[in-house]
Design an enzyme around this catalytic site. Structure first.
Site, PDB file in Angstrom:
ATOM      1  N   ASN A  33      -5.554  -3.473   8.589  1.00  0.00           N
ATOM      2  CA  ASN A  33      -5.375  -3.998   7.117  1.00  0.00           C
ATOM      3  C   ASN A  33      -4.147  -3.450   6.667  1.00  0.00           C
ATOM      4  OD1 ASN A  33      -8.018  -5.223   6.494  1.00  0.00           O
ATOM      5  ND2 ASN A  33      -8.876  -3.290   6.436  1.00  0.00           N
TER       6      ASN A  33
ATOM      7  N   SER B  22       2.699   4.379  -1.376  1.00  0.00           N
ATOM      8  CA  SER B  22       1.512   5.481  -2.214  1.00  0.00           C
ATOM      9  C   SER B  22       2.029   6.959  -2.071  1.00  0.00           C
ATOM     10  CB  SER B  22       0.368   5.433  -1.602  1.00  0.00           C
ATOM     11  OG  SER B  22      -0.502   6.356  -1.854  1.00  0.00           O
TER      12      SER B  22
ATOM     13  N   TYR C 164      -4.541   7.227   5.640  1.00  0.00           N
ATOM     14  CA  TYR C 164      -4.121   6.013   4.674  1.00  0.00           C
ATOM     15  C   TYR C 164      -2.542   6.057   4.304  1.00  0.00           C
ATOM     16  CZ  TYR C 164      -3.260   4.042  -0.291  1.00  0.00           C
ATOM     17  OH  TYR C 164      -2.695   3.468  -1.072  1.00  0.00           O
TER      18      TYR C 164
ATOM     19  N   LYS D 281       0.713   3.965   5.062  1.00  0.00           N
ATOM     20  CA  LYS D 281       1.816   3.652   4.130  1.00  0.00           C
ATOM     21  C   LYS D 281       3.291   3.968   4.515  1.00  0.00           C
ATOM     22  CE  LYS D 281      -0.604   1.309   1.068  1.00  0.00           C
ATOM     23  NZ  LYS D 281      -0.327   0.035   0.792  1.00  0.00           N
TER      24      LYS D 281
END
Lengths: 248, 248
Positions: free
Chosen positions: A84, A109, A146, A150
């Site tokens: 994703n 982020s 995550y 990013k």
């Protein structure tokens, strides 16, 4: 920006903050994986961002992209962020270049640099007296996968800027909450981003001239360990909120 | 290093350089996607590095990993580098951490920073008088998607170091050629890495103490725009070759 702006992940929290203040300022195209809850007031594309053809259809004819779509969970497993977030961001950037888009704003982020919050620095770096600052020139240090995804998106942006002259701004979004900043949570206060400052910062990213930028997306908090100087200088960011003054 | 060392991608060029000089110094386990051409003189694992179970079997019981496997083509398409290089490196690092490995040496590449070679800097930065240097603290600037994948591998290494205390060295390998340095190719001479310096550098990575490092893997060339100071200081790298002196 006279051409339409494509907003991917429009149904998420950052999308709400952006549309809340900027809905009437731009001609929007919205894209999300799920259909909207209510009748959309803008052209809406239901698509998975790893589907190149569907993304190309949405991006063809826009002047800029704000790319928010992806798995937003800090604890997201590898397979999800690989697909994703990393593959998805590649797909959207490649489609944007193929369609001749000029400007690309990528929602990065704070998690891309979360591991700078070492045991030695905590909790001092969350406090007003502490002078430790990250300014966007430092190497990524993600505290989770995550954050790795990013950081990879930022590097993809660097590549698409250098090779195809796409203007790319990566916004390392802090802690976005509607209304009050986080209470009794020093870290959250240090990286608080109010809804209106969020919308304003993305507005700046759509209107300013730049090549490739990594900026921090936080309000003008007394507590901070992210510098907002680069966002001020290059983008004209002028935040109105401060987690320390919110009770005023 | 008394425990065995796992060498992934052992059948490639970098693997040949390493084994050529270090074959008898370590107890090797070799891993490659294809079976070896000749009868292997070491324990050999045929596995795809995105297959966690197969990788775990190979990594269980080793003290260190040298991770070379991946698609080595600068022009490799996105789907290949996404799977073989990004997902593959995640799989090998995760398996290494799960198996209690202490040290991880990652074959990164000059392509992770290839876009620093701008039109304005070329060809001066390839020449001896030019003082432009990259030292490993700079952000990635890949010139291709292969370079994006190598930068992502470096960031994965940063994460696995910070979160799991794995010692990780990322070697941005220059232009490795056997025998002579590239002739009439200034860029190749500036980033030349001889076979013996390559083996020595990876040997240093196996024996030195460090946390997380990004170093450049080139010989001590008169022409250079990569600093080798960090490799000298932290790893004890002491290269013997220089593309300018090769005719001596």
């Amino acid at each position: 920006m006279d051409d339409p702006v494509l907003l991917t992940g429009s149904e998420g929290r950052v999308g709400s903050a952006i549309l809340g203040d900027l809905e009437s300022k731009y001609e929007w195209r919205l894209l999300d994986r799920e259909p909207p809850a209510a009748d959309p007031s803008h052209e809406f594309f239901v698509a998975d961002i790893t589907d190149y053809d569907a993304v190309y259809e949405a991006v063809d004819g826009v002047g800029a992209v704000i790319h928010l779509a992806g798995d937003p969970r800090p604890e997201a497993p590898w397979n999800s962020v690989l697909g994703n977030n990393i593959d998805g961001t590649h797909t959207v950037m490649q489609a944007a270049v193929d369609a001749g888009v000029e400007k690309f704003v990528f929602a990065s982020s704070n998690h891309a640099v979360g591991a700078y919050e070492t045991e030695e620095r905590k909790p001092d770096l969350y406090r007003t007296h502490d002078e430790f600052r990250l300014d966007g020139t430092e190497l990524p240090r993600p505290g989770n996968l995550y954050g790795v995804s990013k950081a990879a998106g930022e590097t993809l942006g660097r590549y698409y800027h250098d090779e195809f002259d796409l203007s790319v701004a990566c916004v390392r979004i802090g802690n976005l909450t509607e209304g009050h900043p986080p209470i009794d949570y020093e870290r959250g206060q240090a990286m608080w981003l109010s809804y209106r400052d969020c919308a304003h910062l993305f507005d700046c990213c759509l209107t300013a001239d730049y090549g490739y930028e990594i900026v921090y997306g936080i309000s003008d908090n007394d507590r901070k360990y992210y510098s907002i100087e680069r966002a001020r200088e290059v983008l004209g960011y002028d935040p109105q909120d401060n987690s320390a003054h919110h009770d005023d």
